[in-house]
Design a protein around this motif. Structure first.
Motif, PDB file in Angstrom:
ATOM      1  N   LYS A 143       9.587  -9.277   4.432  1.00 37.10           N
ATOM      2  CA  LYS A 143      10.143  -8.669   3.227  1.00 37.10           C
ATOM      3  C   LYS A 143       9.200  -8.828   2.040  1.00 37.10           C
ATOM      4  O   LYS A 143       8.222  -9.566   2.099  1.00 37.10           O
ATOM      5  CB  LYS A 143      11.482  -9.320   2.912  1.00 37.10           C
ATOM      6  CG  LYS A 143      12.444  -9.340   4.085  1.00 37.10           C
ATOM      7  CD  LYS A 143      13.760  -8.786   3.679  1.00 37.10           C
ATOM      8  CE  LYS A 143      14.766  -8.769   4.782  1.00 37.10           C
ATOM      9  NZ  LYS A 143      14.502  -7.973   5.896  1.00 37.10           N
ATOM     10  N   LEU A 144       9.534  -8.160   0.955  1.00 34.41           N
ATOM     11  CA  LEU A 144       8.733  -8.223  -0.262  1.00 34.41           C
ATOM     12  C   LEU A 144       8.586  -9.654  -0.766  1.00 34.41           C
ATOM     13  O   LEU A 144       7.496 -10.058  -1.182  1.00 34.41           O
ATOM     14  CB  LEU A 144       9.341  -7.332  -1.355  1.00 34.41           C
ATOM     15  CG  LEU A 144       8.627  -7.329  -2.696  1.00 34.41           C
ATOM     16  CD1 LEU A 144       7.191  -6.836  -2.562  1.00 34.41           C
ATOM     17  CD2 LEU A 144       9.393  -6.487  -3.702  1.00 34.41           C
ATOM     18  N   GLU A 145       9.630 -10.439  -0.701  1.00 36.13           N
ATOM     19  CA  GLU A 145       9.552 -11.837  -1.152  1.00 36.13           C
ATOM     20  C   GLU A 145       8.528 -12.611  -0.323  1.00 36.13           C
ATOM     21  O   GLU A 145       7.801 -13.457  -0.847  1.00 36.13           O
ATOM     22  CB  GLU A 145      10.918 -12.520  -1.092  1.00 36.13           C
ATOM     23  CG  GLU A 145      11.910 -11.977  -2.093  1.00 36.13           C
ATOM     24  CD  GLU A 145      11.410 -12.045  -3.536  1.00 36.13           C
ATOM     25  OE1 GLU A 145      10.947 -13.120  -3.958  1.00 36.13           O
ATOM     26  OE2 GLU A 145      11.465 -11.014  -4.232  1.00 36.13           O
ATOM     27  N   ASP A 146       8.458 -12.321   0.976  1.00 31.95           N
ATOM     28  CA  ASP A 146       7.458 -12.957   1.839  1.00 31.95           C
ATOM     29  C   ASP A 146       6.050 -12.534   1.425  1.00 31.95           C
ATOM     30  O   ASP A 146       5.132 -13.349   1.396  1.00 31.95           O
ATOM     31  CB  ASP A 146       7.695 -12.584   3.304  1.00 31.95           C
ATOM     32  CG  ASP A 146       9.053 -13.020   3.811  1.00 31.95           C
ATOM     33  OD1 ASP A 146       9.576 -14.042   3.327  1.00 31.95           O
ATOM     34  OD2 ASP A 146       9.606 -12.318   4.682  1.00 31.95           O
ATOM     35  N   LEU A 147       5.899 -11.263   1.108  1.00 33.22           N
ATOM     36  CA  LEU A 147       4.597 -10.748   0.681  1.00 33.22           C
ATOM     37  C   LEU A 147       4.133 -11.441  -0.592  1.00 33.22           C
ATOM     38  O   LEU A 147       2.961 -11.792  -0.728  1.00 33.22           O
ATOM     39  CB  LEU A 147       4.654  -9.235   0.475  1.00 33.22           C
ATOM     40  CG  LEU A 147       3.362  -8.578  -0.014  1.00 33.22           C
ATOM     41  CD1 LEU A 147       2.225  -8.786   0.984  1.00 33.22           C
ATOM     42  CD2 LEU A 147       3.595  -7.095  -0.291  1.00 33.22           C
ATOM     43  N   GLY A 173       3.893  -0.463  -2.131  1.00 32.09           N
ATOM     44  CA  GLY A 173       3.886  -0.148  -3.554  1.00 32.09           C
ATOM     45  C   GLY A 173       3.546  -1.363  -4.401  1.00 32.09           C
ATOM     46  O   GLY A 173       2.844  -1.267  -5.411  1.00 32.09           O
ATOM     47  N   PHE A 174       4.026  -2.516  -3.958  1.00 27.07           N
ATOM     48  CA  PHE A 174       3.735  -3.753  -4.672  1.00 27.07           C
ATOM     49  C   PHE A 174       2.246  -4.087  -4.608  1.00 27.07           C
ATOM     50  O   PHE A 174       1.648  -4.477  -5.613  1.00 27.07           O
ATOM     51  CB  PHE A 174       4.570  -4.901  -4.093  1.00 27.07           C
ATOM     52  CG  PHE A 174       4.379  -6.190  -4.797  1.00 27.07           C
ATOM     53  CD1 PHE A 174       4.849  -6.383  -6.084  1.00 27.07           C
ATOM     54  CD2 PHE A 174       3.713  -7.224  -4.172  1.00 27.07           C
ATOM     55  CE1 PHE A 174       4.667  -7.590  -6.740  1.00 27.07           C
ATOM     56  CE2 PHE A 174       3.517  -8.433  -4.819  1.00 27.07           C
ATOM     57  CZ  PHE A 174       3.991  -8.614  -6.108  1.00 27.07           C
ATOM     58  N   LEU A 175       1.632  -3.913  -3.447  1.00 26.07           N
ATOM     59  CA  LEU A 175       0.194  -4.143  -3.330  1.00 26.07           C
ATOM     60  C   LEU A 175      -0.572  -3.183  -4.244  1.00 26.07           C
ATOM     61  O   LEU A 175      -1.533  -3.585  -4.911  1.00 26.07           O
ATOM     62  CB  LEU A 175      -0.267  -3.983  -1.882  1.00 26.07           C
ATOM     63  CG  LEU A 175       0.163  -5.081  -0.915  1.00 26.07           C
ATOM     64  CD1 LEU A 175      -0.248  -4.727   0.512  1.00 26.07           C
ATOM     65  CD2 LEU A 175      -0.400  -6.432  -1.330  1.00 26.07           C
ATOM     66  N   LEU A 176      -0.149  -1.931  -4.285  1.00 24.94           N
ATOM     67  CA  LEU A 176      -0.793  -0.961  -5.169  1.00 24.94           C
ATOM     68  C   LEU A 176      -0.636  -1.390  -6.631  1.00 24.94           C
ATOM     69  O   LEU A 176      -1.584  -1.322  -7.414  1.00 24.94           O
ATOM     70  CB  LEU A 176      -0.201   0.434  -4.949  1.00 24.94           C
ATOM     71  CG  LEU A 176      -0.758   1.552  -5.832  1.00 24.94           C
ATOM     72  CD1 LEU A 176      -2.265   1.720  -5.623  1.00 24.94           C
ATOM     73  CD2 LEU A 176      -0.017   2.851  -5.546  1.00 24.94           C
ATOM     74  N   PHE A 177       0.548  -1.847  -6.997  1.00 28.99           N
ATOM     75  CA  PHE A 177       0.783  -2.334  -8.355  1.00 28.99           C
ATOM     76  C   PHE A 177      -0.168  -3.481  -8.698  1.00 28.99           C
ATOM     77  O   PHE A 177      -0.767  -3.506  -9.776  1.00 28.99           O
ATOM     78  CB  PHE A 177       2.245  -2.785  -8.495  1.00 28.99           C
ATOM     79  CG  PHE A 177       2.522  -3.587  -9.733  1.00 28.99           C
ATOM     80  CD1 PHE A 177       2.552  -2.977 -10.976  1.00 28.99           C
ATOM     81  CD2 PHE A 177       2.764  -4.956  -9.644  1.00 28.99           C
ATOM     82  CE1 PHE A 177       2.810  -3.728 -12.128  1.00 28.99           C
ATOM     83  CE2 PHE A 177       3.013  -5.699 -10.786  1.00 28.99           C
ATOM     84  CZ  PHE A 177       3.042  -5.089 -12.037  1.00 28.99           C
ATOM     85  N   LEU A 178      -0.335  -4.431  -7.771  1.00 29.42           N
ATOM     86  CA  LEU A 178      -1.237  -5.558  -8.020  1.00 29.42           C
ATOM     87  C   LEU A 178      -2.683  -5.085  -8.174  1.00 29.42           C
ATOM     88  O   LEU A 178      -3.448  -5.671  -8.936  1.00 29.42           O
ATOM     89  CB  LEU A 178      -1.129  -6.598  -6.908  1.00 29.42           C
ATOM     90  CG  LEU A 178       0.193  -7.359  -6.840  1.00 29.42           C
ATOM     91  CD1 LEU A 178       0.189  -8.325  -5.654  1.00 29.42           C
ATOM     92  CD2 LEU A 178       0.492  -8.084  -8.141  1.00 29.42           C
ATOM     93  N   GLU A 179      -3.048  -4.037  -7.466  1.00 30.61           N
ATOM     94  CA  GLU A 179      -4.387  -3.455  -7.654  1.00 30.61           C
ATOM     95  C   GLU A 179      -4.503  -2.797  -9.027  1.00 30.61           C
ATOM     96  O   GLU A 179      -5.503  -2.965  -9.714  1.00 30.61           O
ATOM     97  CB  GLU A 179      -4.676  -2.406  -6.582  1.00 30.61           C
ATOM     98  CG  GLU A 179      -5.046  -2.964  -5.241  1.00 30.61           C
ATOM     99  CD  GLU A 179      -5.373  -1.845  -4.276  1.00 30.61           C
ATOM    100  OE1 GLU A 179      -6.516  -1.347  -4.347  1.00 30.61           O
ATOM    101  OE2 GLU A 179      -4.501  -1.478  -3.479  1.00 30.61           O
TER     102      GLU A 179
END
Length: 159
Positions: free
Chosen positions: A121-125, A89-95
């Motif tokens: 984890k998300l923090e690593d991403l 979801g975070f990658l989609l948000f960045l897109e």
């Protein structure tokens, strides 16, 4: 391995430390810092693979904030295991906010999958996104946007 990559990024790459770094001395320094030899080797190999993307030309139309293509990314099972729902979801948000484009998203997913960790984890991403964008020519603006989004300007702590 990921701890070694983060350490190298903060210490040598992101700090914009200039000059040649002797790989042998670097390996010794990392071992002295308490990192395992295998993790050091894997981290350096991972960074070399990332550096290959520096030679890849990112389409100017894709790095221009006004010309993003829209797509739906279908993740394979292995990617779903590594990138949980929150991370995807975070990658989609960045897109959606035009920090990532199709190419940079795929580079990030490739680099995530190349890690030898199961605990991602998300923090690593967030760190990985910053590292990838920092190393891709033509993504300077996106990298600055990521810094503004992720870091508190006073404490330089990732959110």
């Amino acid at each position: 391995m990921f701890d070694v990559i983060i350490y190298l990024f903060e210490t040598y790459i992101y700090s914009r430390m200039n000059g040649y770094i002797d790989e042998s001395k670097l390996k010794d320094h990392l071992k002295d810092a308490g990192f395992y030899s295998e993790d050091v080797y894997n981290a350096l190999r991972w960074l070399k693979q990332l550096s290959l993307y520096q030679k890849k030309i990112i389409s100017p139309k894709l790095t221009n904030n006004h010309s993003f293509l829209t797509s739906i990314r279908v993740y394979i099972e292995e990617e779903k295991i590594r990138l949980d729902t929150e991370s995807r979801g975070f990658l989609l948000f960045l897109e959606q906010i035009k920090i990532l484009n199709l190419e940079t998203r795929e580079i990030i997913i490739d680099r995530v999958m190349a890690l030898d960790t199961k605990d991602f984890k998300l923090e690593d991403l967030k760190w990985l996104v910053l590292m990838v964008l920092y190393n891709i020519p033509g993504c300077e603006s996106a990298c600055q946007q990521v810094e503004q989004l992720f870091f508190d300007s006073k404490s330089r702590v990732i959110h």
